[in-house]
Design a protein around this motif. Sequence first.
Motif, PDB file in Angstrom:
ATOM      1  N   ASP A 164       0.734  -1.018   0.450  1.00  0.00           N
ATOM      2  CA  ASP A 164       0.004   0.169  -0.201  1.00  0.00           C
ATOM      3  C   ASP A 164       1.134   1.051   0.023  1.00  0.00           C
ATOM      4  N   VAL A 165       0.918   2.312   0.126  1.00  0.00           N
ATOM      5  CA  VAL A 165       0.671   3.973  -0.353  1.00  0.00           C
ATOM      6  C   VAL A 165       0.811   4.558   1.610  1.00  0.00           C
ATOM      7  N   CYS A 166       1.418   4.843   2.299  1.00  0.00           N
ATOM      8  CA  CYS A 166       1.480   5.070   3.528  1.00  0.00           C
ATOM      9  C   CYS A 166       1.300   6.649   2.919  1.00  0.00           C
ATOM     10  N   LYS A 167       0.085   6.986   3.660  1.00  0.00           N
ATOM     11  CA  LYS A 167      -0.500   8.265   3.727  1.00  0.00           C
ATOM     12  C   LYS A 167      -0.426   8.987   5.329  1.00  0.00           C
ATOM     13  N   TYR A 168       0.513   8.079   6.504  1.00  0.00           N
ATOM     14  CA  TYR A 168       0.341   9.142   7.445  1.00  0.00           C
ATOM     15  C   TYR A 168       1.483   8.582   7.814  1.00  0.00           C
ATOM     16  N   GLU A 169       1.819   9.891   8.976  1.00  0.00           N
ATOM     17  CA  GLU A 169       2.988   9.446  10.216  1.00  0.00           C
ATOM     18  C   GLU A 169       2.162   9.779  10.805  1.00  0.00           C
ATOM     19  N   CYS A 170       2.404   9.144  12.205  1.00  0.00           N
ATOM     20  CA  CYS A 170       1.793   8.345  13.513  1.00  0.00           C
ATOM     21  C   CYS A 170       2.053   8.837  14.863  1.00  0.00           C
ATOM     22  N   PHE A 171       2.123   9.286  15.567  1.00  0.00           N
ATOM     23  CA  PHE A 171       2.344  10.026  16.861  1.00  0.00           C
ATOM     24  C   PHE A 171       1.809   8.556  18.114  1.00  0.00           C
ATOM     25  N   VAL A 172       2.011   8.271  18.346  1.00  0.00           N
ATOM     26  CA  VAL A 172       2.355   7.222  19.084  1.00  0.00           C
ATOM     27  C   VAL A 172       1.747   7.088  20.241  1.00  0.00           C
ATOM     28  N   ILE A 173       0.009   7.516  21.396  1.00  0.00           N
ATOM     29  CA  ILE A 173      -0.089   7.982  22.439  1.00  0.00           C
ATOM     30  C   ILE A 173      -0.451   6.750  23.501  1.00  0.00           C
ATOM     31  N   SER A 174      -0.267   5.785  23.510  1.00  0.00           N
ATOM     32  CA  SER A 174      -0.096   4.964  23.866  1.00  0.00           C
ATOM     33  C   SER A 174      -0.827   3.241  23.068  1.00  0.00           C
ATOM     34  N   GLY A 175       0.403   2.253  23.702  1.00  0.00           N
ATOM     35  CA  GLY A 175       0.535   1.125  22.800  1.00  0.00           C
ATOM     36  C   GLY A 175       1.579   0.975  22.330  1.00  0.00           C
ATOM     37  N   CYS A 176       2.127  -0.374  21.274  1.00  0.00           N
ATOM     38  CA  CYS A 176       2.893  -0.873  20.440  1.00  0.00           C
ATOM     39  C   CYS A 176       2.803  -0.977  19.607  1.00  0.00           C
ATOM     40  N   THR A 177       3.757  -0.598  18.785  1.00  0.00           N
ATOM     41  CA  THR A 177       3.266  -0.866  16.896  1.00  0.00           C
ATOM     42  C   THR A 177       5.040  -1.666  16.841  1.00  0.00           C
ATOM     43  N   LYS A 178       4.498  -2.829  15.971  1.00  0.00           N
ATOM     44  CA  LYS A 178       5.904  -3.550  15.207  1.00  0.00           C
ATOM     45  C   LYS A 178       5.665  -3.161  13.415  1.00  0.00           C
ATOM     46  N   MET A 179       7.275  -2.462  13.065  1.00  0.00           N
ATOM     47  CA  MET A 179       6.892  -2.514  12.089  1.00  0.00           C
ATOM     48  C   MET A 179       8.303  -3.392  11.065  1.00  0.00           C
ATOM     49  N   PHE A 180       7.478  -4.204  10.113  1.00  0.00           N
ATOM     50  CA  PHE A 180       7.996  -5.709  10.051  1.00  0.00           C
ATOM     51  C   PHE A 180       7.756  -6.157   8.173  1.00  0.00           C
ATOM     52  N   HIS A 181       9.277  -6.873   7.529  1.00  0.00           N
ATOM     53  CA  HIS A 181       8.797  -6.948   5.787  1.00  0.00           C
ATOM     54  C   HIS A 181       8.958  -8.342   5.774  1.00  0.00           C
ATOM     55  N   MET A 182       7.222  -8.954   4.929  1.00  0.00           N
ATOM     56  CA  MET A 182       7.350 -10.241   4.943  1.00  0.00           C
ATOM     57  C   MET A 182       7.975 -10.378   3.629  1.00  0.00           C
ATOM     58  N   ASP A 183       8.677 -11.649   3.568  1.00  0.00           N
ATOM     59  CA  ASP A 183       9.926 -12.066   2.642  1.00  0.00           C
ATOM     60  C   ASP A 183       8.791 -12.778   2.523  1.00  0.00           C
ATOM     61  N   HIS A 184       9.630 -13.537   0.954  1.00  0.00           N
ATOM     62  CA  HIS A 184       8.881 -14.542  -0.073  1.00  0.00           C
ATOM     63  C   HIS A 184       8.568 -15.943   0.174  1.00  0.00           C
ATOM     64  N   LEU A 185       8.694 -15.719   1.913  1.00  0.00           N
ATOM     65  CA  LEU A 185       8.435 -17.114   2.631  1.00  0.00           C
ATOM     66  C   LEU A 185       7.450 -17.069   3.596  1.00  0.00           C
ATOM     67  N   GLY A 186       7.440 -15.885   3.652  1.00  0.00           N
ATOM     68  CA  GLY A 186       6.220 -15.744   4.328  1.00  0.00           C
ATOM     69  C   GLY A 186       7.043 -15.506   6.355  1.00  0.00           C
ATOM     70  N   GLN A 187       8.348 -15.417   6.158  1.00  0.00           N
ATOM     71  CA  GLN A 187       9.508 -14.528   7.420  1.00  0.00           C
ATOM     72  C   GLN A 187       9.306 -13.386   7.618  1.00  0.00           C
ATOM     73  N   GLU A 188       8.607 -13.181   9.184  1.00  0.00           N
ATOM     74  CA  GLU A 188       9.068 -11.683   9.333  1.00  0.00           C
ATOM     75  C   GLU A 188      10.511 -11.297   9.871  1.00  0.00           C
ATOM     76  N   HIS A 189       9.998  -9.737   9.027  1.00  0.00           N
ATOM     77  CA  HIS A 189      11.988  -9.532   9.620  1.00  0.00           C
ATOM     78  C   HIS A 189      10.945  -8.232  10.421  1.00  0.00           C
ATOM     79  N   ILE A 190      11.642  -8.240  11.835  1.00  0.00           N
ATOM     80  CA  ILE A 190      11.371  -6.707  12.274  1.00  0.00           C
ATOM     81  C   ILE A 190      12.112  -6.168  12.074  1.00  0.00           C
ATOM     82  N   ILE A 191      11.691  -5.110  11.709  1.00  0.00           N
ATOM     83  CA  ILE A 191      13.002  -4.035  11.448  1.00  0.00           C
ATOM     84  C   ILE A 191      12.665  -2.514  13.446  1.00  0.00           C
ATOM     85  N   MET A 192      11.777  -2.297  13.564  1.00  0.00           N
ATOM     86  CA  MET A 192      11.741  -1.458  14.760  1.00  0.00           C
ATOM     87  C   MET A 192      10.143  -1.596  15.608  1.00  0.00           C
ATOM     88  N   PHE A 193      10.230  -1.182  17.011  1.00  0.00           N
ATOM     89  CA  PHE A 193       9.249  -1.158  17.805  1.00  0.00           C
ATOM     90  C   PHE A 193       8.827   0.348  17.670  1.00  0.00           C
TER      91      PHE A 193
END
Length: 198
Positions: free
Chosen positions: A48-77
């Motif tokens: 998708d095309v990212c339309k928003y820059e987001c500031f976390v008020i509460s909670g936790c997110t992960k940013m990851f790339h999913m490779d062609h084998l379905g493996q997650e590669h987490i870049i940041m929290f």
Amino acid sequence: MVDKKKAQNLLNYIGKYVILTPEEELSLLSHISYRKYLKGQYIIQQGDVCKYECFVISGCTKMFHMDHLGQEHIIMFAIEDWWTSDMGSFISQTEADFNVQCVENTELIMFHRDIIEKLYEEIPKLERFFRQIVERALVASQKRIVRSFSLTARERYLFFKNQYPEIEQRIPQYMIASYLGITKEFLSKIKSQITLNS
């Protein structure tokens, strides 16, 4: 318009970089949006095309790339008072290389890309603020790359544990392992060795 109480963390954060007048704060609050996400929901998905820059008020997110084998590669929290999005997609308006998913129920203040341009015109000092945020993100990313090839897995884990103790307590071990680029079994082994040696 976002309620000032909901956005107070954001206003405090901005205040570390630039000082907004009460009128500028009101203008800012009238342009941004607030949204709650449930654990497991996606804020942005790969392709998708990212339309928003987001500031976390509460909670936790992960940013990851999913490779062609379905493996997650987490870049940041991202936790409270951190920013999250696919910055490359947001800036270039091209397909996202990364997913951003909620690890916990999460509340966000969201800046639409078009709105940021309007804010720059109305409140020029915000352009300086966002430039500093992008610069800090770039430096952090480069340092992480250096750590990934110059430190052992044990050293990378200890750095993560010391630098982000709160995150470690909030996320599953397999996610930490993915972030470190190792298996969860190897992470368990490293933690056992550290416990034995302490």
